[in-house]
Every structure is written in C-alpha cells, then in structure tokens.
Design an enzyme around this catalytic site. Structure first.
Site, mmCIF file in Angstrom:
data_model
loop_
_atom_site.group_PDB
_atom_site.id
_atom_site.type_symbol
_atom_site.label_atom_id
_atom_site.label_comp_id
_atom_site.label_asym_id
_atom_site.label_seq_id
_atom_site.Cartn_x
_atom_site.Cartn_y
_atom_site.Cartn_z
ATOM 1 N N ASP A 181 -5.094 1.250 10.675
ATOM 2 C CA ASP A 181 -6.484 0.946 11.013
ATOM 3 C C ASP A 181 -6.488 0.449 12.463
ATOM 4 O O ASP A 181 -6.433 1.262 13.386
ATOM 5 C CB ASP A 181 -6.950 -0.107 9.989
ATOM 6 C CG ASP A 181 -8.406 -0.464 10.090
ATOM 7 O OD1 ASP A 181 -8.763 -1.212 11.014
ATOM 8 O OD2 ASP A 181 -9.202 -0.017 9.239
ATOM 9 N N GLU B 100 3.685 3.813 6.555
ATOM 10 C CA GLU B 100 2.475 3.044 6.211
ATOM 11 C C GLU B 100 1.519 3.912 5.416
ATOM 12 O O GLU B 100 1.437 5.130 5.637
ATOM 13 C CB GLU B 100 1.756 2.630 7.495
ATOM 14 C CG GLU B 100 2.378 1.442 8.188
ATOM 15 C CD GLU B 100 1.399 0.280 8.281
ATOM 16 O OE1 GLU B 100 0.868 -0.129 7.233
ATOM 17 O OE2 GLU B 100 1.163 -0.190 9.394
ATOM 18 N N ASP B 101 0.765 3.299 4.527
ATOM 19 C CA ASP B 101 -0.305 4.011 3.814
ATOM 20 C C ASP B 101 -1.429 4.376 4.766
ATOM 21 O O ASP B 101 -1.927 5.492 4.770
ATOM 22 C CB ASP B 101 -0.830 3.154 2.652
ATOM 23 C CG ASP B 101 -1.111 1.710 3.065
ATOM 24 O OD1 ASP B 101 -0.732 1.312 4.183
ATOM 25 O OD2 ASP B 101 -1.704 0.974 2.262
ATOM 26 N N GLY C 112 0.775 -1.248 0.000
ATOM 27 C CA GLY C 112 0.000 0.000 0.000
ATOM 28 C C GLY C 112 0.799 1.287 0.000
ATOM 29 O O GLY C 112 0.309 2.318 -0.448
ATOM 30 N N PHE D 117 -13.980 1.850 4.788
ATOM 31 C CA PHE D 117 -13.010 1.272 3.860
ATOM 32 C C PHE D 117 -12.717 2.246 2.718
ATOM 33 O O PHE D 117 -13.628 2.836 2.137
ATOM 34 C CB PHE D 117 -13.552 -0.048 3.303
ATOM 35 C CG PHE D 117 -12.549 -0.798 2.499
ATOM 36 C CD1 PHE D 117 -11.584 -1.576 3.122
ATOM 37 C CD2 PHE D 117 -12.556 -0.727 1.110
ATOM 38 C CE1 PHE D 117 -10.642 -2.266 2.374
ATOM 39 C CE2 PHE D 117 -11.619 -1.411 0.356
ATOM 40 C CZ PHE D 117 -10.658 -2.186 0.999
ATOM 41 N N VAL D 118 -11.437 2.435 2.408
ATOM 42 C CA VAL D 118 -11.039 3.341 1.322
ATOM 43 C C VAL D 118 -10.167 2.619 0.293
ATOM 44 O O VAL D 118 -9.521 1.615 0.622
ATOM 45 C CB VAL D 118 -10.269 4.573 1.860
ATOM 46 C CG1 VAL D 118 -11.185 5.511 2.632
ATOM 47 C CG2 VAL D 118 -9.076 4.169 2.721
HETATM 48 P P1 5GP Z 1 -4.153 -2.569 10.553
HETATM 49 O O1 5GP Z 1 -3.184 -3.681 10.818
HETATM 50 O O2 5GP Z 1 -3.732 -1.238 11.133
HETATM 51 O O3 5GP Z 1 -5.567 -2.925 10.972
HETATM 52 O O4 5GP Z 1 -4.273 -2.396 8.988
HETATM 53 C C1 5GP Z 1 -3.189 -2.004 8.257
HETATM 54 C C2 5GP Z 1 -3.248 -2.479 6.820
HETATM 55 O O5 5GP Z 1 -4.552 -2.905 6.431
HETATM 56 C C3 5GP Z 1 -2.888 -1.310 5.904
HETATM 57 O O6 5GP Z 1 -1.502 -1.252 5.684
HETATM 58 C C4 5GP Z 1 -3.690 -1.634 4.663
HETATM 59 O O7 5GP Z 1 -2.940 -2.492 3.839
HETATM 60 C C5 5GP Z 1 -4.902 -2.374 5.183
HETATM 61 N N1 5GP Z 1 -6.045 -1.451 5.348
HETATM 62 C C6 5GP Z 1 -6.517 -0.914 6.494
HETATM 63 N N2 5GP Z 1 -7.582 -0.125 6.261
HETATM 64 C C7 5GP Z 1 -7.780 -0.153 4.917
HETATM 65 C C8 5GP Z 1 -8.744 0.469 4.033
HETATM 66 O O8 5GP Z 1 -9.641 1.236 4.421
HETATM 67 N N3 5GP Z 1 -8.610 0.198 2.702
HETATM 68 C C9 5GP Z 1 -7.643 -0.620 2.215
HETATM 69 N N4 5GP Z 1 -7.629 -0.807 0.894
HETATM 70 N N5 5GP Z 1 -6.731 -1.226 3.006
HETATM 71 C C10 5GP Z 1 -6.797 -0.986 4.339
#
Ligand code: 5GP
Length: 176
Positions: free
Chosen positions: A104, A100-101, A46, A153-154
């Site tokens: 979440d 990080e992109d 991402g 979700f984006v």
């Molecule tokens: P976390 O581990 O913080 O829950 O999620 C991190 C990873 O989940 C991000 O690096 C990304 O790849 C994916 N992610 C989290 N939220 C989104 C979202 O809204 N859209 C997309 N496409 N990927 C997400």
C-alpha cells in the site's frame, strides 16, 4: 456481496483470477532464480495463503520462511518502529525474496528492507501479489507484482478486516 463486521464487500477478483496471477509469478521467479539459492521470506499474517500457493506452483526448490512484526510498538525515537520476529536464518550470501500480500504505502516494505540490508545477503528483491500504485510512497523497486489494484480497502486471500476474512479464496473490495 459479503458482510464482515459493520462493512460490506463486493467480489473484485475470483479465486481463479488470483490463482492465475500467482501461477504467473511462480513461473517468473522460477526462471529468474534458476541455479541460485533462493530464500523466500513471507511477511505474516497476510502472506500465508499467497506463499503457500506460490510454493506449490514453483518447480524449483526454494527455502521458505516467514517474518512477523512483533505486536508491540517499540519506543525508538523514530516512532512506531516494530521488531521483526523470525530472522533466525543465516542470510549471508543468499538470494532473498520478500513476499508480501499487498503493498500500500510501502512503509512496511521499507522497514523490512532497512532491517535486512545489513545481513550480507547476495540480493534482496520483493514480490507482492497486490499493489496499490496510487498509495505507494517509496522508491523501492517492486520486482514482482501480481496485480495492480485501485486504492480501496480489500479483504480475502490472506487479508483481514477485524481479523476476519483471511480464508476467503477470492478478493473483496470495500463497498463505497
Ligand atoms: P503498507 O505498509 O504498504 O502501507 O501496508 C502494508 C500492509 O498493510 C500489508 O501487508 C497489509 O497487511 C496491510 N494492508 C494494506 N492495504 C490493505 C488492504 O487493502 N486490506 C487489508 N486487509 N490489509 C491491507
């Protein structure tokens, strides 16, 4: 409005808005790391567009590398632990910025921090372009945040839905 697979998405941030967040982060990072050896570690897939643009706006001269989670699930007793591919550099005494992109729940970030902590870095900080505060479950400080967004979700600007949409230059939110 755009359609990817079975879902519809609405534009949430324009390309210009995203670029202004990236530019502002680049300026802050340049200022904070002036005179220090900085190693930017982008988390794939991402972050590829974010790291590319961030690097172009930076006036300093960081090292740039990428990390990726192996696409298999490990069999560790802790559950779905995945290995990181790409930590080939010597991280000892370097100032590391994990990029990080989007953050979440923060699970990914916590996992990365756990794997990097024992490598003897001079410092480890985190930058994320987008952050969903309502979803965050960790207490790791996020030093650089481009923009806080709602817990929806984006896609776009590096982020996918069903492996598509990563090359969109704006950010799109799932239509409720
Ligand atoms: P976390 O581990 O913080 O829950 O999620 C991190 C990873 O989940 C991000 O690096 C990304 O790849 C994916 N992610 C989290 N939220 C989104 C979202 O809204 N859209 C997309 N496409 N990927 C997400």
């Amino acid at each position: 409005m755009i359609q990817i697979g079975d879902k519809q998405f609405e534009e949430y941030l324009t390309p210009d808005q995203i670029q202004s967040y990236v530019q502002s982060l680049a300026a802050q990072i340049d200022r904070d790391y002036a005179g220090k050896d900085l190693l930017i570690l982008g988390i794939l897939n991402g972050s590829f567009l974010f790291v590319a643009d961030l690097a172009k706006y930076m006036t300093s001269d960081p090292e740039i590398s990428f990390l990726k989670f192996a696409s298999y699930d490990g069999t560790s007793s802790t559950g779905n632990v995945k290995d990181l591919i790409g930590i080939n550099e010597d991280l000892a005494d370097k100032h590391i910025l994990i990029v990080e992109d989007i953050v979440d729940s923060g699970t990914t970030l916590a996992h990365i921090m756990g794997l990097l902590e024992s490598k003897g870095a001079a410092s480890i900080q985190t930058a994320t372009l987008f952050f969903k505060p309502e979803a965050y479950k960790q207490d790791i400080e996020l030093r650089y945040i481009g923009k806080e967004i709602p817990n929806l979700f984006v896609v776009g600007y590096g982020m996918d839905y069903l492996s598509k949409g990563r090359n969109l230059t704006g950010l799109y939110q799932l239509k409720p």
